[in-house]
Scaffold this motif. Structure first.
Motif, PDB file in Angstrom:
ATOM      1  N   UNK A 145      67.396   8.048  -4.151  1.00 22.86           N
ATOM      2  CA  UNK A 145      66.213   8.785  -4.550  1.00 22.86           C
ATOM      3  C   UNK A 145      66.126  10.129  -3.847  1.00 22.86           C
ATOM      4  N   UNK A 146      65.071  10.861  -4.133  1.00 28.01           N
ATOM      5  CA  UNK A 146      64.885  12.168  -3.524  1.00 28.01           C
ATOM      6  C   UNK A 146      65.723  13.238  -4.190  1.00 28.01           C
ATOM      7  N   UNK A 162      72.690  20.835   9.583  1.00 26.63           N
ATOM      8  CA  UNK A 162      71.349  20.358   9.265  1.00 26.63           C
ATOM      9  C   UNK A 162      71.278  20.196   7.752  1.00 26.63           C
ATOM     10  N   UNK A 163      70.848  19.026   7.315  1.00 29.05           N
ATOM     11  CA  UNK A 163      70.743  18.706   5.889  1.00 29.05           C
ATOM     12  C   UNK A 163      69.271  18.512   5.553  1.00 29.05           C
ATOM     13  N   UNK A 164      68.799  19.175   4.511  1.00 29.83           N
ATOM     14  CA  UNK A 164      67.403  19.074   4.084  1.00 29.83           C
ATOM     15  C   UNK A 164      67.314  18.311   2.774  1.00 29.83           C
ATOM     16  N   UNK A 165      66.333  17.408   2.671  1.00 27.41           N
ATOM     17  CA  UNK A 165      66.061  16.719   1.418  1.00 27.41           C
ATOM     18  C   UNK A 165      64.560  16.651   1.231  1.00 27.41           C
ATOM     19  N   UNK A 174      62.908  14.325   6.233  1.00 27.03           N
ATOM     20  CA  UNK A 174      63.221  15.477   5.382  1.00 27.03           C
ATOM     21  C   UNK A 174      64.374  16.305   5.936  1.00 27.03           C
ATOM     22  N   UNK A 175      64.608  16.216   7.249  1.00 29.84           N
ATOM     23  CA  UNK A 175      65.677  16.973   7.889  1.00 29.84           C
ATOM     24  C   UNK A 175      66.558  16.033   8.697  1.00 29.84           C
ATOM     25  N   UNK A 176      67.875  16.221   8.564  1.00 25.75           N
ATOM     26  CA  UNK A 176      68.850  15.432   9.308  1.00 25.75           C
ATOM     27  C   UNK A 176      69.763  16.392  10.066  1.00 25.75           C
ATOM     28  N   UNK A 177      70.013  16.070  11.336  1.00 26.15           N
ATOM     29  CA  UNK A 177      70.907  16.890  12.164  1.00 26.15           C
ATOM     30  C   UNK A 177      72.145  16.068  12.497  1.00 26.15           C
ATOM     31  N   UNK A 178      73.337  16.629  12.173  1.00 24.49           N
ATOM     32  CA  UNK A 178      74.605  15.971  12.439  1.00 24.49           C
ATOM     33  C   UNK A 178      75.433  16.823  13.404  1.00 24.49           C
TER      34      UNK A 178
END
Length: 394
Positions: A145-146, A162-165, A174-178
């Motif tokens: 989803x999303x 940084x990935x935004x969804x 809403x934000x993921x940091x790898x």
């Protein structure tokens, strides 16, 4: 309601808004690169890779009329600077959808793909590492989803991401940091933001974000170490932010305003990096017409923005449609202390969609979206082609 379909909206709505057509050719047409199939093709984002090629992502092979043109497949296209198509990767096995964001990394790309079966709850957001052609490699993130906002993948100076969804629900990040090795460092929601609209790199490995919430538009700068906000501020109540771009000393936000009886306008506002203080606004376009007032003059709406090396900005905007038989007009304006030059995106008398801007290594502005016919049906399935135009800001 904007006439510019944005990647941050659900894909079906974005492509339905396009009602996407043009000549069925692939190659270069003047200052524009064209990629076309007999169905619906559209660019959502673009970036220049390490070899200097222009990487265009979006969707291709949408079903032509009388079928639904939104049923297209995610794709990564690469063009040489002379317009020749260098490669095309189409992810047919992932289902209908689009590649909605791309970033360059050492040896390849990271792409964000929103796709899945054509049924409720069937979509997924995948963030994938690829080679330079877009051929798929390891999965970075897989979320059911999303959907993703424009420029949803931001590469960091240390090799991380940084990935935004926009997950569409209130209790998911809403934000993921790898990190560079693929390990997830944190996943957060941005305080006060219900819907995430756009993201851009900030100093020291953080990011700027814009979105909407109970207080209207929200702009924030996010720390790289834990995902908390350095600062956040609400946009002026009558203005709706649509896109943002990192500048040498902060961030620039494109905004639109539309009020019945008061007309519509597009502006770009600069904010400082350290404290988010407003550092000035420039009006890009204005119309006496607004949504809901009968459009005595066609309203204007805002689109993407990109920062030029000399401190100026490139801002996309549209003069919206007067109906299915009257195409909108799309433009790219260069904005410094004043506005100019202004370029048309697409061809006069045909339906354009302007979705993304980037600045090339040689200083030119590249704009991507789609170009369609003189008239659309309003039901999808019209033949639109990927359209990428290059402009010299001088």
């Amino acid at each position: 309601m904007s006439q510019i379909p944005l990647a941050g909206r659900p894909l079906a709505l974005a492509l339905a808004a396009l009602s996407l057509a043009a000549c069925d050719t692939t190659g270069v047409d003047g200052d524009a690169f064209v990629y076309a199939t007999p169905g619906t093709d559209a660019a959502v984002d673009l970036v220049q890779d390490a070899q200097g090629r222009i990487v265009v992502v979006g969707s291709v092979e949408g079903r032509p009329r009388p079928a639904d043109g939104t049923l297209a497949f995610p794709a990564v296209l690469r063009f040489d600077l002379d317009g020749a198509l260098a490669s095309a990767e189409v992810y047919r096995d992932l289902g209908f959808g689009a590649v909605v964001g791309a970033a360059t990394t050492d040896g390849g790309l990271v792409v964000s793909v929103a796709s899945g079966p054509d049924e409720p709850g069937g979509s997924a957001l995948r963030v994938l590492r690829t080679d330079e052609r877009g051929a798929r490699g390891p999965t970075v993130l897989d979320v059911a989803g999303g959907y993703a906002p424009p420029r949803s993948v931001v590469p960091l100076p240390d090799g991380g991401l940084v990935v935004a969804i926009d997950p569409g629900v209130a209790d998911r990040p809403q934000l993921y940091r790898f990190d560079a090795d693929g390990a997830q460092r944190w996943a957060v929601r941005v305080e006060g933001v219900q819907g995430l609209t756009a993201v851009a790199p900030a100093p020291d490995g953080g990011v700027y974000v814009i979105g909407w919430g109970a207080e209207g538009g929200v702009l924030a700068r996010i720390r790289p170490d834990d995902g908390t906000a350095v600062w956040r501020r609400a946009a002026a109540s009558e203005w709706t932010p649509s896109a943002l771009a990192a500048t040498a000393d902060g961030v620039a936000v494109a905004e639109a305003r539309s009020r019945s009886g008061q007309g519509s306008a597009v502006r770009v506002v600069r904010y400082g990096a350290a404290d988010g203080a407003e550092r000035g606004a420039v009006e890009v376009a204005r119309s006496a017409g607004a949504y809901g007032d009968g459009n005595r003059e066609r309203p204007v709406s805002s689109g993407p923005v990109a920062a030029l090396p000399d401190g100026r900005l490139a801002v996309g905007w549209m003069r919206v449609s007067g109906g299915l038989e009257s195409p909108p007009d799309a433009f790219v304006s260069v904005v410094g202390e004043a506005v100019g030059p202004v370029w048309r995106f697409g061809r006069e008398g045909r339906w354009p969609a302007l979705n993304a801007l980037t600045v090339l290594a040689d200083g030119r502005v590249a704009a991507a979206g789609a170009l369609g016919p003189a008239r659309v049906t309003g039901y999808g399935g019209d033949d639109f082609d990927v359209w990428v135009a290059l402009y010299d800001p001088g």
